[in-house]
Design a protein around this motif. Structure first.
Motif, PDB file in Angstrom:
ATOM      1  N   ALA B  23       0.834  -1.203   0.000  1.00  0.00           N
ATOM      2  CA  ALA B  23       0.000   0.000   0.000  1.00  0.00           C
ATOM      3  C   ALA B  23       0.865   1.247   0.000  1.00  0.00           C
ATOM      4  O   ALA B  23       0.576   2.228  -0.695  1.00  0.00           O
ATOM      5  N   ILE B  24       1.935   1.217   0.775  1.00  0.00           N
ATOM      6  CA  ILE B  24       2.828   2.379   0.841  1.00  0.00           C
ATOM      7  C   ILE B  24       3.436   2.646  -0.530  1.00  0.00           C
ATOM      8  O   ILE B  24       3.424   3.768  -1.034  1.00  0.00           O
ATOM      9  N   ALA B  44       1.325  12.523   3.330  1.00  0.00           N
ATOM     10  CA  ALA B  44       0.416  12.229   2.233  1.00  0.00           C
ATOM     11  C   ALA B  44       0.500  10.761   1.852  1.00  0.00           C
ATOM     12  O   ALA B  44      -0.529  10.101   1.621  1.00  0.00           O
ATOM     13  N   ILE B  45       1.707  10.246   1.792  1.00  0.00           N
ATOM     14  CA  ILE B  45       1.865   8.824   1.465  1.00  0.00           C
ATOM     15  C   ILE B  45       1.153   7.976   2.513  1.00  0.00           C
ATOM     16  O   ILE B  45       0.380   7.071   2.186  1.00  0.00           O
ATOM     17  N   ALA B  46       1.397   8.294   3.771  1.00  0.00           N
ATOM     18  CA  ALA B  46       0.804   7.504   4.855  1.00  0.00           C
ATOM     19  C   ALA B  46      -0.716   7.540   4.772  1.00  0.00           C
ATOM     20  O   ALA B  46      -1.387   6.513   4.849  1.00  0.00           O
ATOM     21  N   GLN B  47      -1.237   8.724   4.581  1.00  0.00           N
ATOM     22  CA  GLN B  47      -2.684   8.871   4.549  1.00  0.00           C
ATOM     23  C   GLN B  47      -3.292   8.096   3.381  1.00  0.00           C
ATOM     24  O   GLN B  47      -4.249   7.343   3.543  1.00  0.00           O
ATOM     25  N   SER B  52       0.130   4.068   9.046  1.00  0.00           N
ATOM     26  CA  SER B  52       0.681   5.042   9.985  1.00  0.00           C
ATOM     27  C   SER B  52       2.033   5.544   9.502  1.00  0.00           C
ATOM     28  O   SER B  52       2.809   4.806   8.909  1.00  0.00           O
ATOM     29  N   LYS B  53       2.275   6.813   9.790  1.00  0.00           N
ATOM     30  CA  LYS B  53       3.565   7.384   9.418  1.00  0.00           C
ATOM     31  C   LYS B  53       4.685   6.584  10.065  1.00  0.00           C
ATOM     32  O   LYS B  53       5.745   6.379   9.476  1.00  0.00           O
ATOM     33  N   ALA B  54       4.439   6.140  11.290  1.00  0.00           N
ATOM     34  CA  ALA B  54       5.463   5.379  12.013  1.00  0.00           C
ATOM     35  C   ALA B  54       5.857   4.126  11.248  1.00  0.00           C
ATOM     36  O   ALA B  54       7.022   3.721  11.251  1.00  0.00           O
ATOM     37  N   THR B  55       4.899   3.513  10.594  1.00  0.00           N
ATOM     38  CA  THR B  55       5.205   2.304   9.827  1.00  0.00           C
ATOM     39  C   THR B  55       6.159   2.626   8.682  1.00  0.00           C
ATOM     40  O   THR B  55       7.079   1.862   8.384  1.00  0.00           O
ATOM     41  N   ILE B  56       5.937   3.745   8.060  1.00  0.00           N
ATOM     42  CA  ILE B  56       6.853   4.134   6.986  1.00  0.00           C
ATOM     43  C   ILE B  56       8.257   4.339   7.539  1.00  0.00           C
ATOM     44  O   ILE B  56       9.229   3.786   7.030  1.00  0.00           O
TER      45      ILE B  56
END
Lengths: 201, 201, 201, 201
Positions: B23-24, B44-47, B52-56
DNA sequence: ATTTAAGCGAGACGGTACGTCTGGTCTTTAT
DNA sequence: ATAAAGACCAGACGTACCGTCTCGCTTAAAT
């Protein structure tokens, strides 16, 4: 942007401070000598110049253009065009000195300009016109002499000749996938002049 | 960063979510298709990925490397290497298709990677190794065949040959000081093969 | 929450690990001895206990309740209720030892519980029932004896008596606007027993 | 923080925007009226105030201090000090109105301040000095008059008197273990004045 | 002995607030 | 009119913690 003619030297209010402009460019130059472009902030320039940020934005649309002015268009043009009587030798020497320049601090800055230009077409155009154009015009002299002397066959566009010689250098410079020294410089010019084909030369 | 070997596919805890990674990368890819790299934000990518941004940040050190993975190393390698029997023709065709690629959306992204790389040596190396290296290895085949067939004189380093042909293209691409079309492509290959010198051909 | 009756000690699957629960409470206790409640994270407790975070959340709804259990309900009840024959003296002594307790590390934790309770009514109730209620029940003994002996006039609610004696202490403890020592403790009890009024005593 | 003396109201640059400060405090106040302190975020304040988060952090070190300013030091001081001629009556009335205040929305906020203060000594001190100190100074008037009139025996520290009356209230307020109404208020003042002892009064 | 229902360690995940930073604009007073 | 000072808005950044979840393993009662 800085190059305002100001022929009528008497305007209404306080005159534009030449000192301020100089201080800004000096400060920017000093910072750029130590830090990469992206780490030089407008605030830092303003503070070091003892100048208001607003003053900077009054005369330049953004930080990059300050840097452009700070570097000075002169820098590349200063590489004098030699005339040894051989275009091949002239180009080789130019290529060597250009490589040396791009490895210096101000040269690194030019690469960063090119990088910034990838996200800002207007800036790229300015960079091109102020730095590369004059330099290339000079270099075309070598080409022209080569054609006149019969060293270089006509029918090949001069601009293309320059790209054939300086493009490979730029490519290695930006990508860093291979060495870039006098030997490479000589080899580049050799191939561009003699060609890859086996043949009688 | 994605390239985890995981030959022992059984680790103790919860497995890394393939769905999240996909998905990312998908979200990043879609955003990069519409916006320049510098306008794509991690948020924006996370959303868009529903992640979650943390996952990125757990798997990628920064946005640029997400973009690198999103583009996919395959993209350049997909340009098949032709074999017409003539190295000159093969190179000319490759040059033309490479130019076409760099004018496409993913190609533009590569230029932005190169730009980012000017401020981040580590990123530049990754970009080089993941995108350019495999491509250049393929292209060397053309050169090698040319040497074997006697079309290309030995004694010129293959890497240099690639730079002589693709460097001028890259230069024009990045600086934009001249046109870049099939005619130019042909002219470049012509000079690199035949040389600038007047000669008996 | 820990205090599961488990009278039918035979459930189907694997039994709850007493070792895990003990390790969690021990780890939490050790961390709370060094750090304020708000700086003790669930992750830290889990890691120090060598236990999975999921195990913690399986048995406690959140970190605060772990801390509540870690402190142990015993702590306040351990302050033994004296019986000197004088309710006034008994209260004075209790007030002094309570002040001493609240100045200790576990006492500080109680204040933090009270703070947390301001944002979590359920937690506040638990804190009240587990820590304060038993303690107050004990202290009521002093009051009751005082009434029986005729030292304390009836008609004043025992709960209110406790608040009159311990409320001022708590107030100073939480707000920190004045000293809190044995002298203050004595003075508090004096006024509560003798009253502010000038009178024949 | 806010209380900048600025008697020379002429500084060089742009003045601090009174509008921005007012908007921030207004927004914070409105949010705090609906939500508990811990659920009000800096972002929400900024957004509602139409202000940049940076502006908030420029003038306040954190959200709690914004809330402190938002509530306004006035709030408690506004409870007028009565003068019925009887200190006992005056205190009883003050206790009743203070209880009423602490049951209101702004009063609840004060309790949350106290809670926050348990983890932030500096904040606690500010809260104490800005809210409680002025209020207590006012209340001391009642005590002083009581002593002068002969209602209250000297030899008991005024500060302690306040704690004896308001401490029990605060205790019940924070712990919630018993009711807190006019009857309790009266009972508290009664005991503090008359004492627990049986005696001729 | 086999099934089956937990419990458990490991650790990834979504959510969300935090406080910081930079770019570029705007306002005020001084020159 | 311009300058210096510096406050301001917008919004991205990377970090942290919370409480949930999934995975594969272990244990022990029920079959």
């Amino acid at each position: 942007m800085s190059k305002i003619a100001t022929p009528p030297p008497k305007r209404r209010g306080r005159q534009r401070s030449a000192a301020a402009e100089a201080a800004i460019l000096k400060a920017a130059g000093e910072l750029l000598a130590r830090l990469p472009l992206c780490e030089v902030t407008t605030d830092a320039i303003a503070q070091r110049a003892g100048v208001s940020k607003a003053t900077i934005y009054k005369w330049w649309p953004n930080k990059n253009l300050v840097a452009l002015d700070a570097l000075g268009a002169s820098v590349l043009a200063q590489l004098a065009i030699p005339n040894t009587g051989s275009a091949r030798q002239d180009f080789a020497e130019q290529l060597r000195s250009t490589i040396a320049f791009y490895s210096s601090q101000p040269g690194r800055l030019l690469r960063q300009f090119l990088a910034e230009g990838q996200n800002d077409a207007e800036f790229l155009k300015l960079f091109r016109d102020r730095f590369l154009k004059p330099r290339r015009d000079s270099l075309l002299t070598i080409w022209r002499r080569g054609v006149e002397r019969g060293e270089i066959r006509p029918g090949v566009d001069g601009e293309l000749v320059l790209d054939l010689i300086f493009g490979p250098m730029m490519y290695r410079l930006l990508v860093g996938h291979g060495p870039l020294d006098d030997i490479q410089a000589t080899a580049i010019v050799d191939v561009v002049f003699s060609g890859l084909q086996k043949g009688p030369h």
